[in-house]
Design an enzyme around this catalytic site. Structure first.
Site, PDB file in Angstrom:
ATOM      1  N   CYS A  91       0.178   5.089   6.908  1.00  0.00           N
ATOM      2  CA  CYS A  91      -0.462   4.908   8.228  1.00  0.00           C
ATOM      3  C   CYS A  91       0.538   4.242   9.182  1.00  0.00           C
ATOM      4  O   CYS A  91       0.998   3.119   8.913  1.00  0.00           O
ATOM      5  CB  CYS A  91      -1.728   4.081   8.085  1.00  0.00           C
ATOM      6  SG  CYS A  91      -2.772   4.640   6.712  1.00  0.00           S
ATOM      7  N   ARG A 143     -17.831  -2.780  18.089  1.00  0.00           N
ATOM      8  CA  ARG A 143     -17.049  -4.011  17.870  1.00  0.00           C
ATOM      9  C   ARG A 143     -15.737  -3.993  18.629  1.00  0.00           C
ATOM     10  O   ARG A 143     -14.917  -3.092  18.478  1.00  0.00           O
ATOM     11  CB  ARG A 143     -16.776  -4.211  16.376  1.00  0.00           C
ATOM     12  CG  ARG A 143     -16.016  -5.517  16.109  1.00  0.00           C
ATOM     13  CD  ARG A 143     -15.893  -5.842  14.640  1.00  0.00           C
ATOM     14  NE  ARG A 143     -17.177  -5.893  14.015  1.00  0.00           N
ATOM     15  CZ  ARG A 143     -17.463  -5.373  12.809  1.00  0.00           C
ATOM     16  NH1 ARG A 143     -16.521  -4.777  12.139  1.00  0.00           N
ATOM     17  NH2 ARG A 143     -18.670  -5.465  12.310  1.00  0.00           N
ATOM     18  N   CYS A 196       0.331   0.497  10.329  1.00  0.00           N
ATOM     19  CA  CYS A 196      -0.128  -0.544   9.409  1.00  0.00           C
ATOM     20  C   CYS A 196       0.983  -1.409   8.815  1.00  0.00           C
ATOM     21  O   CYS A 196       1.905  -0.901   8.155  1.00  0.00           O
ATOM     22  CB  CYS A 196      -0.938   0.077   8.283  1.00  0.00           C
ATOM     23  SG  CYS A 196      -1.676  -1.208   7.242  1.00  0.00           S
ATOM     24  N   CYS A 235     -19.516   1.336   8.594  1.00  0.00           N
ATOM     25  CA  CYS A 235     -18.750   0.727   9.679  1.00  0.00           C
ATOM     26  C   CYS A 235     -17.566   1.660   9.861  1.00  0.00           C
ATOM     27  O   CYS A 235     -16.741   1.801   8.945  1.00  0.00           O
ATOM     28  CB  CYS A 235     -18.309  -0.670   9.267  1.00  0.00           C
ATOM     29  SG  CYS A 235     -17.139  -1.419  10.417  1.00  0.00           S
ATOM     30  N   CYS A 250     -16.282  -9.680   5.665  1.00  0.00           N
ATOM     31  CA  CYS A 250     -15.696  -8.369   5.352  1.00  0.00           C
ATOM     32  C   CYS A 250     -14.424  -8.541   4.527  1.00  0.00           C
ATOM     33  O   CYS A 250     -13.490  -9.221   4.960  1.00  0.00           O
ATOM     34  CB  CYS A 250     -15.394  -7.628   6.652  1.00  0.00           C
ATOM     35  SG  CYS A 250     -14.680  -6.005   6.355  1.00  0.00           S
ATOM     36  N   CYS A 255       0.827  -1.202   0.000  1.00  0.00           N
ATOM     37  CA  CYS A 255       0.000   0.000   0.000  1.00  0.00           C
ATOM     38  C   CYS A 255       0.872   1.268   0.000  1.00  0.00           C
ATOM     39  O   CYS A 255       1.858   1.362   0.743  1.00  0.00           O
ATOM     40  CB  CYS A 255      -0.914   0.001   1.223  1.00  0.00           C
ATOM     41  SG  CYS A 255      -2.032   1.415   1.231  1.00  0.00           S
ATOM     42  N   CYS A 272     -19.453  -6.862   3.613  1.00  0.00           N
ATOM     43  CA  CYS A 272     -18.788  -5.634   4.032  1.00  0.00           C
ATOM     44  C   CYS A 272     -17.477  -5.547   3.253  1.00  0.00           C
ATOM     45  O   CYS A 272     -16.887  -6.578   2.933  1.00  0.00           O
ATOM     46  CB  CYS A 272     -18.498  -5.676   5.542  1.00  0.00           C
ATOM     47  SG  CYS A 272     -17.571  -4.240   6.133  1.00  0.00           S
TER      48      CYS A 272
END
Ligand code: SAM
Ligand code: DTB
Ligand code: SF4
Length: 367
Positions: A64, A267, A67, A195, A104, A60, A135
């Protein structure tokens, strides 16, 4: 000190001071309030169960700081291509057989390319045809992309605010807070459920945790699901080695989320693998009513299904039924070594499970 309203009404105008007052309550008082709010809208013995699959891992371009999938950090996560629909379906079938009600699909993208959308749409249609809620979390979406995913049958889109507006700049530099709010707007306008949550334990202060929850609660509509992730520290990421968040501080974040967003699924998300059963039980008492189920999150571990089944049985918890538009209620019950689904006529409840539900209260959920 400002007073905190006792009204359970759904609000979108929380001030930072009000949220901080909640965080600062003595823990037993905070837990009691959260548990009271939880019972107004949900059966506290029911937990919504989702399974995650990384359909495109690693590589990616974003930065972040938490991550493991960001290309720029050396975390040992190899980049893969987008999975085939057939391979995704196989994983979805396994998740359904194990008892998940929502599947998801996550991709390590800044945002999908337009050419990716038909492939993801095919996956979504195929997973939905299995009878699972769908999701996806694919990064930023344009309005057109959100509409295309909705047309493909996508029920939920996960896109997190991640942290408070003022701490955000210490964690992510490759997109800003407004980009996230814009994507959430496109998702809502397309008619999908949102979400949206964040991560705690990244070195933020309590006031900044309050800022995250305030931002979530003051969105134009409360997210339908609110994932509260405890940072999973991965070697090679900038946040590896940050001071661990105190367990009770995590419980406070769950409780405040429940109070601020009374009708949302809160969650208990990433970070469960290293939590004790007792800490997870406290989170359920504090109003958490959703988990990721299955042995992997995206790239990191999650508790074994056997451990989760045993935890549900020990605590007398059961998977939350999915109410479909057809009027059928699919109730999942713990049977043997899996969470099984059975179809029940609407309005009927499950007459107990391995967790001893004979004494559990009737479902008081308000739609
Ligand atoms: N790339 C897309 C995006 O960022 O929106 C979708 C996938 S991304 C991995 C989804 C969310 O996972 C992030 O927003 C973050 O909240 C959470 N996450 C990622 N790494 C994490 C970690 N190490 N610990 C806890 N949560 C994490
Ligand atoms: C969310 O809030 N948490 C999930 C899901 N949405 C996509 C992801 C957690 C990822 C944890 C790190 C990993 O496994 O790579
Ligand atoms: Fe990329 Fe999403 Fe990871 Fe950020 S959280 S680096 S956007 S995969």
């Amino acid at each position: 000190m400002p007073a905190v309203s006792a009204s359970p009404a759904t609000r979108h105008d929380w001030s930072r001071a009000e949220v901080e007052v909640l965080f600062d309550l003595p823990l037993p008082v905070l837990l009691q309030r959260a548990a009271d709010v939880h019972r107004l809208h949900f059966d506290p013995t029911e937990v919504q169960v989702s399974t995650l699959l990384s359909v495109k891992t690693g590589g990616c371009p974003e930065d972040c700081a938490y991550c493991p999938q960001a290309q720029r950090y050396h975390t040992g996560v190899d980049a893969t291509k987008l999975m085939s629909t057939e391979d995704v379906l196989e994983k979805a079938r396994q998740a359904k057989a194990a008892g998940a009600s929502r599947f998801c699909m996550g991709a390590a993208w800044r945002s999908p390319k337009d050419r990716d959308i038909p492939k993801v749409a095919e996956m979504i249609g195929a997973v939905k045809a299995l009878g699972l809620e769908t999701c996806a979390t694919l990064g930023m979406l344009s309005s057109e992309q959100a509409q295309a995913l909705k047309s493909a049958g996508l029920d939920y889109y996960n896109h997190n605010l991640d942290t408070s507006p003022e701490f955000y700049g210490e964690i992510i530099h490759t997109r800003d807070y407004q980009d996230r709010l814009d994507t959430l707007g496109h998702v809502r306008e397309a008619g999908m459920k949102t979400c949206c949550g964040g991560i705690v334990g990244m070195g933020e202060t309590r006031a900044q945790r309050a800022g995250l929850l305030q931002a979530l609660a003051n969105l134009p509509a409360h997210p339908d699901s609110v994932p509260i992730n405890r940072l999973v520290q991965v070697e090679g990421t900038p946040l590896h080695g940050v001071a661990e968040l105190d367990a009770f501080e995590f419980v406070r974040a769950i409780a405040v989320a429940r109070i601020l967003m009374p009708k949302s699924m809160v969650r208990l998300s990433a970070g469960r693998e290293t939590m004790s059963d007792e800490l997870q039980a406290l989170c359920f008492l504090a109003g958490a009513n959703s988990i990721f189920y299955g042995e992997k999150l995206l790239t990191t571990g999650n508790p074994d299904t056997e451990r989760d089944l045993a935890l549900f049985a020990r605590l007398g918890l059961r998977p939350m039924p999915v109410v479909e538009t057809s009027g059928t209620v699919h109730a999942d019950i713990v049977v043997g070594a899996t969470l099984r689904s059975t179809a029940l006529p609407r309005g009927e409840s499950v007459g107990g499970n391995d967790g001893g539900l004979e004494d559990s209260p009737p479902c008081t959920r308000v739609a």
